[in-house]
Design an enzyme around this catalytic site. Structure first.
Site, PDB file in Angstrom:
ATOM      1  N   ARG A   1     -21.527  -2.875   3.098  1.00  0.00           N
ATOM      2  CA  ARG A   1     -20.858  -3.938   3.855  1.00  0.00           C
ATOM      3  C   ARG A   1     -20.903  -3.608   5.357  1.00  0.00           C
ATOM      4  O   ARG A   1     -21.078  -4.499   6.182  1.00  0.00           O
ATOM      5  CB  ARG A   1     -19.403  -4.111   3.403  1.00  0.00           C
ATOM      6  CG  ARG A   1     -18.702  -5.213   4.198  1.00  0.00           C
ATOM      7  CD  ARG A   1     -17.340  -5.581   3.658  1.00  0.00           C
ATOM      8  NE  ARG A   1     -16.406  -4.476   3.729  1.00  0.00           N
ATOM      9  CZ  ARG A   1     -15.192  -4.491   3.215  1.00  0.00           C
ATOM     10  NH1 ARG A   1     -14.776  -5.559   2.569  1.00  0.00           N
ATOM     11  NH2 ARG A   1     -14.407  -3.455   3.315  1.00  0.00           N
TER      12      ARG A   1
ATOM     13  N   ARG B   1       0.818  -1.218   0.000  1.00  0.00           N
ATOM     14  CA  ARG B   1       0.000   0.000   0.000  1.00  0.00           C
ATOM     15  C   ARG B   1       0.851   1.266   0.000  1.00  0.00           C
ATOM     16  O   ARG B   1       0.307   2.362  -0.009  1.00  0.00           O
ATOM     17  CB  ARG B   1      -0.902   0.015   1.228  1.00  0.00           C
ATOM     18  CG  ARG B   1      -2.342  -0.468   0.977  1.00  0.00           C
ATOM     19  CD  ARG B   1      -3.061  -0.536   2.315  1.00  0.00           C
ATOM     20  NE  ARG B   1      -4.493  -0.394   2.231  1.00  0.00           N
ATOM     21  CZ  ARG B   1      -5.349  -1.419   2.246  1.00  0.00           C
ATOM     22  NH1 ARG B   1      -4.928  -2.659   2.285  1.00  0.00           N
ATOM     23  NH2 ARG B   1      -6.650  -1.193   2.223  1.00  0.00           N
TER      24      ARG B   1
HETATM   25  P1  B4P Z   1      -8.625  -3.972   3.916  1.00  0.00           P
HETATM   26  O1  B4P Z   1      -9.124  -5.096   4.708  1.00  0.00           O
HETATM   27  O2  B4P Z   1      -7.619  -4.283   2.853  1.00  0.00           O
HETATM   28  O3  B4P Z   1      -9.913  -3.268   3.376  1.00  0.00           O
HETATM   29  P2  B4P Z   1     -10.255  -2.348   2.116  1.00  0.00           P
HETATM   30  O4  B4P Z   1      -9.111  -2.023   1.192  1.00  0.00           O
HETATM   31  O5  B4P Z   1     -10.899  -1.188   2.697  1.00  0.00           O
HETATM   32  O6  B4P Z   1     -11.278  -3.095   1.258  1.00  0.00           O
HETATM   33  P3  B4P Z   1     -11.511  -4.640   0.916  1.00  0.00           P
HETATM   34  O7  B4P Z   1     -10.424  -5.098   0.005  1.00  0.00           O
HETATM   35  O8  B4P Z   1     -11.729  -5.458   2.124  1.00  0.00           O
HETATM   36  O9  B4P Z   1     -12.911  -4.537   0.233  1.00  0.00           O
HETATM   37  P4  B4P Z   1     -13.390  -5.157  -1.102  1.00  0.00           P
HETATM   38  O10 B4P Z   1     -12.770  -4.240  -2.068  1.00  0.00           O
HETATM   39  O11 B4P Z   1     -13.060  -6.589  -1.251  1.00  0.00           O
HETATM   40  O12 B4P Z   1      -7.942  -2.869   4.866  1.00  0.00           O
HETATM   41  C1  B4P Z   1      -8.524  -2.384   6.044  1.00  0.00           C
HETATM   42  C2  B4P Z   1      -7.539  -1.463   6.774  1.00  0.00           C
HETATM   43  O13 B4P Z   1      -6.394  -2.220   7.225  1.00  0.00           O
HETATM   44  C3  B4P Z   1      -6.932  -0.325   5.976  1.00  0.00           C
HETATM   45  O14 B4P Z   1      -7.791   0.798   5.928  1.00  0.00           O
HETATM   46  C4  B4P Z   1      -5.628  -0.061   6.743  1.00  0.00           C
HETATM   47  O15 B4P Z   1      -5.860   0.711   7.915  1.00  0.00           O
HETATM   48  C5  B4P Z   1      -5.201  -1.433   7.184  1.00  0.00           C
HETATM   49  N1  B4P Z   1      -4.242  -2.062   6.247  1.00  0.00           N
HETATM   50  C6  B4P Z   1      -4.518  -3.160   5.469  1.00  0.00           C
HETATM   51  N2  B4P Z   1      -3.439  -3.451   4.710  1.00  0.00           N
HETATM   52  C7  B4P Z   1      -2.485  -2.523   4.995  1.00  0.00           C
HETATM   53  C8  B4P Z   1      -1.166  -2.268   4.497  1.00  0.00           C
HETATM   54  N3  B4P Z   1      -0.607  -3.026   3.542  1.00  0.00           N
HETATM   55  N4  B4P Z   1      -0.470  -1.205   4.995  1.00  0.00           N
HETATM   56  C9  B4P Z   1      -0.994  -0.436   5.949  1.00  0.00           C
HETATM   57  N5  B4P Z   1      -2.249  -0.612   6.458  1.00  0.00           N
HETATM   58  C10 B4P Z   1      -2.989  -1.633   5.982  1.00  0.00           C
HETATM   59  O16 B4P Z   1     -14.999  -5.130  -1.064  1.00  0.00           O
HETATM   60  C11 B4P Z   1     -15.789  -4.163  -0.462  1.00  0.00           C
HETATM   61  C12 B4P Z   1     -17.278  -4.534  -0.537  1.00  0.00           C
HETATM   62  O17 B4P Z   1     -17.754  -4.383  -1.872  1.00  0.00           O
HETATM   63  C13 B4P Z   1     -17.626  -5.962  -0.142  1.00  0.00           C
HETATM   64  O18 B4P Z   1     -18.723  -5.931   0.746  1.00  0.00           O
HETATM   65  C14 B4P Z   1     -18.055  -6.648  -1.433  1.00  0.00           C
HETATM   66  O19 B4P Z   1     -19.094  -7.577  -1.231  1.00  0.00           O
HETATM   67  C15 B4P Z   1     -18.558  -5.490  -2.278  1.00  0.00           C
HETATM   68  N6  B4P Z   1     -18.316  -5.709  -3.708  1.00  0.00           N
HETATM   69  C16 B4P Z   1     -17.177  -6.187  -4.254  1.00  0.00           C
HETATM   70  N7  B4P Z   1     -17.295  -6.241  -5.591  1.00  0.00           N
HETATM   71  C17 B4P Z   1     -18.533  -5.762  -5.899  1.00  0.00           C
HETATM   72  C18 B4P Z   1     -19.256  -5.556  -7.131  1.00  0.00           C
HETATM   73  N8  B4P Z   1     -18.725  -5.853  -8.303  1.00  0.00           N
HETATM   74  N9  B4P Z   1     -20.502  -5.035  -7.059  1.00  0.00           N
HETATM   75  C19 B4P Z   1     -21.042  -4.739  -5.864  1.00  0.00           C
HETATM   76  N10 B4P Z   1     -20.436  -4.913  -4.674  1.00  0.00           N
HETATM   77  C20 B4P Z   1     -19.191  -5.425  -4.691  1.00  0.00           C
END
Ligand code: B4P
Length: 190
Positions: free
Chosen positions: A128, A89
């Site tokens: 979500r 990231r």
């Molecule tokens: P993550 O868990 O990685 O969360 P995210 O990027 O916010 O989204 P995620 O990947 O889970 O969601 P998705 O797109 O799959 O990170 C959380 C936190 O952890 C960060 O904010 C940070 O603080 C920390 N962190 C994590 N990694 C880090 C790193 N490398 N360095 C520093 N900090 C870090 O999906 C979202 C929703 O959309 C789901 O409910 C899904 O069902 C829906 N969805 C997906 N595709 C869809 C579609 N085509 N149509 C409709 N809905 C859809």
């Protein structure tokens, strides 16, 4: 060995699409978000530190997430390949990942970058939040900060991987199945 970076802003569908790719290519899924949430649930020192950043929509410090990934690579040496979901990231995380993988002679095969409009990201995360209870998906100001953090600190990775000829932009709008099909098409060419 197939090593994929699944990339995109919060809510782009990384976690959702990783599930399909894991099954299709028998890869090991490494999601730093999931790993951090496991630490929080266990009440570990690392989890308590990470929680302070995550609840504000900030990135957890590089050394914490790099250490977690290093440990996972060392404990999965028999893997056919990895999907890195939500990692790297920052540019420093990407450099650390390159050096860890190059030590083993198994570099990144491609960076799959999901492209989604901002309002759609907000809608997906809020919906979500209603189901999962994830605190960072329920507060619109935290979601806003996650997107801002992505734009400032994470989006420069697009250029980082373009310079290596490994960036593949994928339309992340539409049905989950359609997007999975687009990803499979790109991976088949790698
Ligand atoms: P993550 O868990 O990685 O969360 P995210 O990027 O916010 O989204 P995620 O990947 O889970 O969601 P998705 O797109 O799959 O990170 C959380 C936190 O952890 C960060 O904010 C940070 O603080 C920390 N962190 C994590 N990694 C880090 C790193 N490398 N360095 C520093 N900090 C870090 O999906 C979202 C929703 O959309 C789901 O409910 C899904 O069902 C829906 N969805 C997906 N595709 C869809 C579609 N085509 N149509 C409709 N809905 C859809």
């Amino acid at each position: 060995m197939l090593n994929l970076v699944l990339f995109g802003p919060p809510g782009a569908g990384k976690g959702t699409q990783a599930e399909f790719l894991v099954k299709a290519y028998n890869l090991t899924h490494l999601s730093t978000g999931d790993l951090l949430r496991t630490e929080i649930a266990a009440g570990s020192k690392l989890g308590l530190e990470a929680q302070r950043f995550m609840e504000k929509g900030e990135l957890v410090p590089d050394e914490v997430v790099i250490g977690m990934i290093k440990g996972k690579l060392e404990s999965n040496t028999g893997s056919k390949g990895f999907i890195f979901d939500g990692f790297p990231r920052t540019v420093d995380q990407a450099k650390a990942l390159d050096s860890l993988l190059n030590e083993n002679g198994t570099p990144i095969s491609g960076m799959l970058s999901l492209e989604v409009e901002k309002q759609e990201l907000v809608n997906r995360l809020l919906s979500r939040g209603k189901i999962s209870g994830r605190a960072d998906d329920q507060d619109p100001s935290v979601i806003e900060n996650r997107i801002k953090t992505y734009n400032e600190k994470t989006s420069p990775l697009i250029d980082y991987y373009k310079k290596q000829g490994k960036h593949f932009g994928i339309n992340g709008m539409g049905s989950i199945e359609d997007i999975a099909g687009r990803l499979r098409k790109v991976v088949a060419e790698l």
